[in-house]
Design a protein around this motif. Structure first.
Motif, PDB file in Angstrom:
ATOM      1  N   SER A  61     -32.521 -47.723  22.644  1.00 38.17           N
ATOM      2  CA  SER A  61     -32.692 -48.480  23.883  1.00 38.17           C
ATOM      3  C   SER A  61     -31.513 -48.359  24.834  1.00 38.17           C
ATOM      4  O   SER A  61     -31.711 -48.354  26.056  1.00 38.17           O
ATOM      5  CB  SER A  61     -32.923 -49.961  23.558  1.00 38.17           C
ATOM      6  OG  SER A  61     -34.011 -50.137  22.697  1.00 38.17           O
ATOM      7  N   LEU A  62     -30.292 -48.295  24.314  1.00 39.19           N
ATOM      8  CA  LEU A  62     -29.121 -48.468  25.162  1.00 39.19           C
ATOM      9  C   LEU A  62     -28.284 -47.221  25.397  1.00 39.19           C
ATOM     10  O   LEU A  62     -27.554 -47.150  26.385  1.00 39.19           O
ATOM     11  CB  LEU A  62     -28.219 -49.567  24.574  1.00 39.19           C
ATOM     12  CG  LEU A  62     -28.870 -50.931  24.330  1.00 39.19           C
ATOM     13  CD1 LEU A  62     -27.820 -51.943  23.884  1.00 39.19           C
ATOM     14  CD2 LEU A  62     -29.593 -51.428  25.573  1.00 39.19           C
ATOM     15  N   VAL A  63     -28.366 -46.242  24.506  1.00 33.90           N
ATOM     16  CA  VAL A  63     -27.476 -45.071  24.631  1.00 33.90           C
ATOM     17  C   VAL A  63     -27.974 -44.135  25.719  1.00 33.90           C
ATOM     18  O   VAL A  63     -29.160 -43.785  25.773  1.00 33.90           O
ATOM     19  CB  VAL A  63     -27.373 -44.337  23.279  1.00 33.90           C
ATOM     20  CG1 VAL A  63     -26.663 -42.997  23.439  1.00 33.90           C
ATOM     21  CG2 VAL A  63     -26.627 -45.202  22.274  1.00 33.90           C
ATOM     22  N   ASP A  64     -27.076 -43.734  26.605  1.00 36.45           N
ATOM     23  CA  ASP A  64     -27.414 -42.835  27.708  1.00 36.45           C
ATOM     24  C   ASP A  64     -27.346 -41.365  27.311  1.00 36.45           C
ATOM     25  O   ASP A  64     -28.123 -40.552  27.799  1.00 36.45           O
ATOM     26  CB  ASP A  64     -26.458 -43.080  28.885  1.00 36.45           C
ATOM     27  CG  ASP A  64     -26.581 -44.490  29.435  1.00 36.45           C
ATOM     28  OD1 ASP A  64     -27.649 -44.813  29.964  1.00 36.45           O
ATOM     29  OD2 ASP A  64     -25.603 -45.265  29.333  1.00 36.45           O
TER      30      ASP A  64
ATOM     31  N   LEU B 128     -19.383 -56.585  28.178  1.00 33.31           N
ATOM     32  CA  LEU B 128     -18.488 -55.422  28.157  1.00 33.31           C
ATOM     33  C   LEU B 128     -18.448 -54.747  29.523  1.00 33.31           C
ATOM     34  O   LEU B 128     -17.435 -54.146  29.895  1.00 33.31           O
ATOM     35  CB  LEU B 128     -18.967 -54.438  27.088  1.00 33.31           C
ATOM     36  CG  LEU B 128     -17.949 -53.505  26.449  1.00 33.31           C
ATOM     37  CD1 LEU B 128     -16.828 -54.289  25.789  1.00 33.31           C
ATOM     38  CD2 LEU B 128     -18.654 -52.604  25.427  1.00 33.31           C
ATOM     39  N   GLY B 129     -19.550 -54.829  30.251  1.00 35.60           N
ATOM     40  CA  GLY B 129     -19.573 -54.331  31.624  1.00 35.60           C
ATOM     41  C   GLY B 129     -19.409 -52.839  31.770  1.00 35.60           C
ATOM     42  O   GLY B 129     -18.755 -52.375  32.698  1.00 35.60           O
ATOM     43  N   VAL B 130     -20.001 -52.060  30.875  1.00 35.71           N
ATOM     44  CA  VAL B 130     -19.859 -50.609  30.954  1.00 35.71           C
ATOM     45  C   VAL B 130     -20.976 -50.000  31.800  1.00 35.71           C
ATOM     46  O   VAL B 130     -22.071 -50.553  31.912  1.00 35.71           O
ATOM     47  CB  VAL B 130     -19.851 -49.967  29.550  1.00 35.71           C
ATOM     48  CG1 VAL B 130     -18.640 -50.423  28.767  1.00 35.71           C
ATOM     49  CG2 VAL B 130     -21.129 -50.271  28.791  1.00 35.71           C
ATOM     50  N   ASP B 131     -20.672 -48.857  32.401  1.00 32.93           N
ATOM     51  CA  ASP B 131     -21.657 -48.128  33.206  1.00 32.93           C
ATOM     52  C   ASP B 131     -22.443 -47.130  32.367  1.00 32.93           C
ATOM     53  O   ASP B 131     -23.524 -46.698  32.765  1.00 32.93           O
ATOM     54  CB  ASP B 131     -20.952 -47.368  34.334  1.00 32.93           C
ATOM     55  CG  ASP B 131     -20.111 -48.291  35.202  1.00 32.93           C
ATOM     56  OD1 ASP B 131     -20.686 -49.224  35.790  1.00 32.93           O
ATOM     57  OD2 ASP B 131     -18.880 -48.093  35.278  1.00 32.93           O
ATOM     58  N   GLU B 132     -21.888 -46.758  31.223  1.00 34.97           N
ATOM     59  CA  GLU B 132     -22.506 -45.724  30.393  1.00 34.97           C
ATOM     60  C   GLU B 132     -22.183 -45.997  28.930  1.00 34.97           C
ATOM     61  O   GLU B 132     -21.077 -46.405  28.588  1.00 34.97           O
ATOM     62  CB  GLU B 132     -21.969 -44.353  30.801  1.00 34.97           C
ATOM     63  CG  GLU B 132     -22.511 -43.197  29.988  1.00 34.97           C
ATOM     64  CD  GLU B 132     -21.849 -41.879  30.351  1.00 34.97           C
ATOM     65  OE1 GLU B 132     -22.569 -40.880  30.531  1.00 34.97           O
ATOM     66  OE2 GLU B 132     -20.601 -41.836  30.431  1.00 34.97           O
ATOM     67  N   ILE B 133     -23.179 -45.795  28.067  1.00 42.06           N
ATOM     68  CA  ILE B 133     -22.976 -45.896  26.623  1.00 42.06           C
ATOM     69  C   ILE B 133     -23.261 -44.532  26.011  1.00 42.06           C
ATOM     70  O   ILE B 133     -24.339 -43.961  26.203  1.00 42.06           O
ATOM     71  CB  ILE B 133     -23.888 -46.965  25.992  1.00 42.06           C
ATOM     72  CG1 ILE B 133     -23.594 -48.338  26.596  1.00 42.06           C
ATOM     73  CG2 ILE B 133     -23.684 -47.005  24.473  1.00 42.06           C
ATOM     74  CD1 ILE B 133     -24.534 -49.430  26.126  1.00 42.06           C
TER      75      ILE B 133
END
Length: 448
Positions: free
Chosen positions: A200-203, A140-145
């Motif tokens: 783990s992944l959410v900013d 997906l290549g996102v900078d922020e989740i």
């Protein structure tokens, strides 16, 4: 900035996450190739379109032979290391999720992450969900989740240790520090796998979709059907504007009417030393008309558990309220002025389109006042005056480091005493004055 927003209106599970990623456009063939490279015999990823509550969504199911093994973290590492197709970044995302689960299980069972064995998350379908989601988020290549607050559901669920209230202990541990929302559905809305992905992944968390230019929306279907809600996880993908003058912090509050001022002051110092952004008190009238204080702490999300532990231990409080709040702030830069008294520290604060604001640093000015034997207010006024007299390039103001501005010669310290001093404190006073001391840290699960 490329951003993904997880709308967890009916919770989150591993299969829902993988399905939403595929529905948002992630190449399912790449995910299948990665899963096949794990070398787990008889595994097939079935992907199909379904209707959930009137919405067209993607559903995934992992088909595999019956199994009875309980795996350790080392077993998962071996499975990941076998793949020559999955990239290093994708493996690291998967490892981070598995390590989060291992840490939660170890704490719940009084073990270590190396010795604890996975239950539901160690099953083949959960391994595939996690590895597939890791590949999907990487592609997906996102900078922020960003995620919405998480619903856990209500009721009981059967796990390897027997029948357990929702959320199960492992999921509750994973959701510590995560904002929750009550959704009145009797089901496990957030599973251990889903909680691990969030942890783990959410900013950061937001109750609504961030302002963005939308590129895609993906719908991932869960296995259950609910009468009044579509059981889907939505993922929004798009471009957002970076906001360095905006952030999210937690506000922790507790009401105290049986603690001395010395204890409160000592606790405040411990909290600041532990990383709190600000700590302050507000006078309050408590139950039975007892005078007391509201002790408030502003902190980054990752410090919530640490600072709450200090509050519980030092004050003996029975409950702490926590709220995720948003801040608009000035960007800041340290600045050093060379004066006849030596170096004096200060800071610049600015917002786009506005002139910079200069504030002398208290510690630096207090040191000068003691050494020179002059009132602190005179030092403040002199330093502010020197800053105003200094010459700055327009492009540098508010953006440069450690400027040295020499001010030789005598200075008249008989200044106008009405000059204000802006000390740039982050005192956010949007408080929830609820007096509920029974703060419940229990967090819930999700559904497959």
């Amino acid at each position: 900035m490329r951003t993904a927003y997880l709308d967890c209106s009916t919770g989150i599970a591993g299969d829902m996450t993988l399905a939403a990623l595929i529905d948002a456009g992630v190449d399912v063939d790449v995910i299948r190739a990665g899963i096949d490279s794990l070398g787990i015999d008889g595994v097939t990823l079935r992907v199909e379109k379904v209707m959930k509550g009137g919405f067209h969504a993607t559903y995934v199911k992992v088909e595999h032979p019956e199994q009875h093994a309980h795996r350790h973290l080392a077993d998962i590492e071996k499975i990941l290391s076998r793949s020559e197709v999955i990239t290093d970044s994708q493996k690291e995302i998967a490892r981070e999720i598995f390590r989060a689960v291992a840490g939660a299980e170890a704490k719940v069972h009084g073990s270590t992450i190396d010795k604890v064995h996975f239950h539901e998350v160690g099953a083949i379908d959960s391994i595939v969900d996690i590895v597939g989601a890791a590949i999907g988020f990487d592609l997906l290549g996102v900078d922020e989740i960003v995620s919405s607050p998480i619903p856990t559901g209500h009721g009981k669920v059967k796990i390897d240790h027997g029948v357990c209230p929702i959320p199960t202990p492992g999921t509750a541990e994973l959701l510590i520090g995560v904002p929750l929302v009550d959704v009145p559905i009797e089901a496990e809305l957030t599973t251990p796998t889903g909680a691990a992905i969030i942890k783990s992944l959410v900013d950061r968390f937001s109750p609504s979709v961030p302002a963005m230019t939308l590129d895609a929306v993906g719908y991932g279907a869960g296995t259950k059907d609910f009468k009044l809600r579509a059981n889907v996880l939505r993922i929004f993908v798009g471009e957002t504007q970076s906001r360095p003058d905006f952030d999210q912090v937690f506000l922790l509050e507790t009401n105290l009417d049986d603690v001395s001022g010395e204890i409160i002051g000592y606790t405040k110092q411990l909290l600041l030393e532990a990383g709190a952004l600000d700590v302050y008190t507000i006078a309050a009238q408590m139950k039975k008309d007892r005078p007391g204080v509201i002790l408030s702490v502003i902190c980054q999300p990752e410090l919530v558990d640490k600072l709450e532990a200090i509050l519980f231990e030092e004050t003996g409080t029975f409950g702490i309220r926590r709220r995720l709040i948003e801040r608009s702030k000035r960007l800041r830069q340290s600045l050093t002025l060379e004066s006849e008294w030596g170096e004096v520290e200060g800071k610049l604060g600015w917002r786009d389109g506005e002139p910079a604001v200069f504030t002398p640093e208290f510690e630096s000015c207090a040191k000068v006042a003691k050494e020179q034997g002059i009132p602190l207010r005179e030092v403040y006024r002199a330093v502010e005056s020197w800053y105003q007299e200094a010459e700055f390039d327009e492009d540098d103001e508010g953006h440069s480091h450690d400027h040295d501005h020499s001010h030789d010669g005598g200075h008249d310290h008989d200044h106008d005493h009405d000059q204000g001093h802006n000390h740039d404190h982050d005192h956010s006073h949007d408080h929830d004055h609820s007096h509920d001391h029974d703060h419940d840290h229990g967090l819930d699960h999700d559904h497959g």
